[in-house]
Design an enzyme around this catalytic site. Sequence first.
Site, PDB file in Angstrom:
ATOM      1  N   HIS A  22      39.790 -55.060 -12.428  1.00  0.00           N
ATOM      2  CA  HIS A  22      39.802 -53.738 -11.796  1.00  0.00           C
ATOM      3  C   HIS A  22      40.759 -52.785 -12.518  1.00  0.00           C
ATOM      4  O   HIS A  22      40.460 -51.611 -12.738  1.00  0.00           O
ATOM      5  CB  HIS A  22      40.174 -53.907 -10.315  1.00  0.00           C
ATOM      6  CG  HIS A  22      40.428 -52.614  -9.599  1.00  0.00           C
ATOM      7  ND1 HIS A  22      41.698 -52.164  -9.349  1.00  0.00           N
ATOM      8  CD2 HIS A  22      39.576 -51.686  -9.099  1.00  0.00           C
ATOM      9  CE1 HIS A  22      41.617 -51.001  -8.712  1.00  0.00           C
ATOM     10  NE2 HIS A  22      40.350 -50.697  -8.546  1.00  0.00           N
ATOM     11  N   GLU A  28      39.163 -51.571 -15.632  1.00  0.00           N
ATOM     12  CA  GLU A  28      38.168 -50.529 -15.316  1.00  0.00           C
ATOM     13  C   GLU A  28      38.864 -49.153 -15.216  1.00  0.00           C
ATOM     14  O   GLU A  28      38.403 -48.162 -15.774  1.00  0.00           O
ATOM     15  CB  GLU A  28      37.463 -50.894 -14.003  1.00  0.00           C
ATOM     16  CG  GLU A  28      36.540 -49.818 -13.444  1.00  0.00           C
ATOM     17  CD  GLU A  28      36.851 -49.496 -11.985  1.00  0.00           C
ATOM     18  OE1 GLU A  28      37.240 -48.342 -11.711  1.00  0.00           O
ATOM     19  OE2 GLU A  28      36.729 -50.397 -11.116  1.00  0.00           O
ATOM     20  N   GLU A  65      45.835 -47.293  -3.986  1.00  0.00           N
ATOM     21  CA  GLU A  65      44.477 -47.758  -3.673  1.00  0.00           C
ATOM     22  C   GLU A  65      44.547 -49.044  -2.837  1.00  0.00           C
ATOM     23  O   GLU A  65      43.833 -49.199  -1.837  1.00  0.00           O
ATOM     24  CB  GLU A  65      43.692 -47.989  -4.972  1.00  0.00           C
ATOM     25  CG  GLU A  65      42.222 -48.305  -4.733  1.00  0.00           C
ATOM     26  CD  GLU A  65      41.424 -48.479  -6.029  1.00  0.00           C
ATOM     27  OE1 GLU A  65      42.004 -48.362  -7.133  1.00  0.00           O
ATOM     28  OE2 GLU A  65      40.207 -48.739  -5.923  1.00  0.00           O
TER      29      GLU A  65
END
Lengths: 433, 420
Positions: free
Chosen positions: A67, A70, A142
């Site tokens: 992640h 990304e 997040e």
Amino acid sequence: METMHFEQLQETLYKEKLDNGLEVFLLPKEGFQKAFAVFTTKYGSVDDRFIPIGGTEPVQLPDGVAHFLEHKMFEDEDGDVFQEFSRQGASANAFTSFTRTAYLFSSTSGVSNSLETLLNFVQKPYFTDATVEKEKGIIEQEINMYQDNPDWQNFFGLLKAMYHRHPVRTDIAGTVSSIYDISKEDLYMAYETFYHPASMVLFIVGAVEPESTMKQIRENQQAKTFPDPEEPVRFQADEPEEVFEKSVTMAMPVQVGRCLIGFKEKNPFRRGRDLLKRELSAQLVLEMMFGQSSDGYASLFSRGLIDETFSFDYTAEEGFGFSVIGSDTTSPQELDDAVSGIIQSAQREGLSEAAFERLKKKKIGFFLRAMNSPEFIANQFTRYHMNEMQLFDVIPVLESLTLHDLDEVLQEHFDLSRQKSVHMIYPEESVTS
Amino acid sequence: MQTMDINTIRTHIEQLDTFKTTTLVFQLRTRLERKDLTEKALLPSMLERGTKHFPSRQHVQGALEELYGASLSGDVVKKGEHHVVTIKLEAANEKFLQEEVPLLERAVQMTASLLFYPNIQDGAFPEDILQEEKRSHAQKIQSVYDDKMRFANKRLAEEMCDGEGYALPVLGMKEDLEQITGASLYDAYQRLISEAQMDFYVVGDVDPKETGALIEHYMHPDREHMPGEYQLPAHEKPADVKVVKETQQLKQAKLHIGYRTGISFGDSDYFALQMANSLFGGAPHSKLFVNVREKESLAYYAASRLESHKGLMIVMAGIDTKKFDQADAIIDEQLDAVKQGDFTEADVEQTRAVLMNQIRETMDTARGLVELDYHSKTAGTKLQASDWLDALASVTKEDMIRAASGITKDTVYFLQGEES
């Protein structure tokens, strides 16, 4: 370039495997202004232990690397790739799942510039210590956002209950402490191992002209050099068949409780048509027991155990798979008992032929509706393809299913004694409105 | 899109062969006010529970399954100070099926049954179904607390628009819900049917004439005339910025800031305001995204959006509790930068390209086409979806500065985490 025509759906698919191994699929759709492209690699949060390209020993990277990578792909020497897409009037995004990382854009003003940008930024890693450090604050927020989300907590709580050690039990983004351990070297190692064109799929749907677009992709790829492809070596966790914990409860500062029931797949290594058949059968069994036209749904609702958040699904990937059933509820334990009761009586009494025929129609309608959505087509096609399934087989496989197929899944998959876990969230005492 | 009045319903038919389904959207619009607020919020789920022809949920859902899994959803939303009840049905287009079934006719019939032939016994909705739906609706109201972004939005509206219709929660009030009976709900239903502005959209590969005839045949709201338009009150701009801080057990604090823009959908500067908002916080190239997220790493999301029918702009950011002052100051600076024209012609072009792309994408879905058109119907303007693109094409930097100059900060709502 090969073409495949699907008569009933009135769709034509164009495909080609390039010299460097990249697989490309194009699905033009009349009437759409938008083209939607998704460039996907088979690398997700579960691929946490592997032998890096050129190495001999397995490594274990910190949780959340796929992640994190990304996020960082969107930055190059010139700054933010989002800016480049928006100058072209396109909008870009990306997501990381358990098994895939996907980069995507949609554009209504021609596909060619944005396609060039997509191929180039995903194939050009650029990480520095400073840019990696800077991202940590963003990803921390997040993660914190999901920490406050009871449905997310409930879902990962259930996965942790079902799985003993498989990495599917770990949050996709990692934890606030694991992401602070991630370095630019980790990102380069993961990138080099998992982003070879031979591990990737490019799918474009909507306003796309197949001949010229395929030519553009070919030329873009021929201008770049890649090492010879090597199939990444991943390690499958040694995961027992049965669930880890049968029941877990958790307190959270919420007003309404939550209950999520899971059935762990015993054989998570099906591929191709086998897997498609399994997935569709399990989804139909769930519809028959819990769909809005079922007696089960009516009884759960009238007993006050569920509300309109009630939902269920079955999903499977290589190495793991599960059904989930759950709802917001003020009585999590009672809901768990009632769901088990409905499953037991279905297993005793069998499924109804009339409902089966009706629900097959419902699934076909759902699929036609989904065919209006470029996003659904591109993402699902890629997911199916990476599991050796074919998206356009859904209707024929649905039509071929028998009540006997469903009954087998009902008896074998919904094993209340060994394969079932439940995760429940209760409101904390101190919560006030 | 073809528009005609049929049986007091403004009907809009868009014939397109892009989609494999036909979408039917029925909108009932009334003023957002305390009277009947909770009743209107409860009605969509009550209507879905059964009709005169399909008396139970199982009958309704079974019929939808027979319609090749037609999807039905009922909903209620706030558009500025309008309260809109929506029933949406989406059915497969029969040309993709092996068997011959008149799906469009049955879909129109079903929509008519749901809206105009409720399951009424002795002048009331059935008591047992009402109790079930009241319980479920109460839980829905309560669970807004569990979704912190929604909760903060609701609290901001309450604090900022105290005394205005917009402060009312779209789902209604728990204390009103308790008072509702089968008979009182039926009264509210009848008022809604007689007073609401009704718009019915059909989008798909359909013949407009045939569709119009089906609607004329099946859809009969119990009223003689189209109701007149209601007026909405105007509201003053604030003198001072109001700051409200509340504390809950949270990992991530929510900073929501409300502004009055003085410009609503239908005003001449509306599209310039859209551009200004997009540059300020409406897209990944925006000043908020670049400065709050990318430069300062303060947030995962920091964005602004317009409430077009009320003339508001709302900023939302998820941040660490300790970073309140810093985030609030950066957000102020970025808005000042837009107001002072601190952006280039290239920024203007980038913003225009992003917004035009968003609108074209919206036009690629049946639901999006309906949404765009319904903005105009709600505001009482004649603008078509395609006019949006022309309007955006002509916005200049000066227009954006002028539109932004009227934006006034009204209320800061901060939902902070407990000190641990």
